[in-house]
Motif scaffolding. Sequence first.
Motif, PDB file in Angstrom:
ATOM      1  N   GLY A 139      27.492 -28.653  38.669  1.00  0.00           N
ATOM      2  CA  GLY A 139      27.167 -28.887  37.268  1.00  0.00           C
ATOM      3  C   GLY A 139      25.707 -29.173  37.023  1.00  0.00           C
ATOM      4  N   LEU A 140      25.409 -29.448  35.769  1.00  0.00           N
ATOM      5  CA  LEU A 140      24.076 -29.797  35.294  1.00  0.00           C
ATOM      6  C   LEU A 140      24.113 -31.211  34.761  1.00  0.00           C
ATOM      7  CD1 LEU A 140      23.391 -26.500  33.352  1.00  0.00           C
ATOM      8  CD2 LEU A 140      22.580 -27.093  35.632  1.00  0.00           C
ATOM      9  N   ARG A 141      22.999 -31.921  34.906  1.00  0.00           N
ATOM     10  CA  ARG A 141      22.986 -33.345  34.588  1.00  0.00           C
ATOM     11  C   ARG A 141      21.673 -33.724  33.926  1.00  0.00           C
ATOM     12  NH1 ARG A 141      25.365 -37.946  37.063  1.00  0.00           N
ATOM     13  NH2 ARG A 141      23.890 -39.608  37.357  1.00  0.00           N
ATOM     14  N   LEU A 142      21.749 -34.572  32.900  1.00  0.00           N
ATOM     15  CA  LEU A 142      20.572 -35.111  32.219  1.00  0.00           C
ATOM     16  C   LEU A 142      20.822 -36.587  31.953  1.00  0.00           C
ATOM     17  CD1 LEU A 142      17.835 -34.649  30.765  1.00  0.00           C
ATOM     18  CD2 LEU A 142      19.149 -34.210  28.709  1.00  0.00           C
ATOM     19  N   VAL A 143      20.008 -37.466  32.591  1.00  0.00           N
ATOM     20  CA  VAL A 143      20.175 -38.909  32.455  1.00  0.00           C
ATOM     21  C   VAL A 143      18.829 -39.538  32.141  1.00  0.00           C
ATOM     22  CG1 VAL A 143      20.853 -41.045  33.614  1.00  0.00           C
ATOM     23  CG2 VAL A 143      22.091 -38.951  34.086  1.00  0.00           C
TER      24      VAL A 143
END
Length: 165
Positions: A139-143
């Motif tokens: 997946g792709l993640r933005l935090v």
Amino acid sequence: MNSVRFYTTLLVAFMLAVTTYSQSVFFVDIHLNQQLVREDGGLNYGGQFSYRIHQDISIGVSASQAAMDNKDSRSYDLGKLGIQVNYAFGNFDNFKFEAITGFSYLHFSEDIILEKNKGFGLDLGVQTVFRTAYKLNYGLRLVSTYSAIPLGGIVNAGVLVRYHL
């Protein structure tokens, strides 16, 4: 730092005890991110050990390390330990859209001059998880991490690989 290790160990032991009595699923995430702190950038790698409490909710313990390059050509390290809760509000057969909320303990190396090099932060973000096989996902993640330590926010954007145990 010893108290952080103690509380992390205590939390992991508590999570293991709780999950042995429930119908939960363990999984491990490996993250590879581009990290930005104000004008500084670097590569962040880390992982998270989690279990699913409910079909849409999971809780996990995470750790990451980043090697940052300063605009003045100085390098420094940024370590992070955290507790995160993921909530899948878009749950489809081969796709999940999850909201991320959590708390983290940040540690900047002594190479950079700050008033405090250690402290706590609040993590907020989103991630998408695609299912390729029964046990393997990606997946792709933005935090984004909000803390009073650095002179700006901490943003992580990258990819993740998830393996269900």
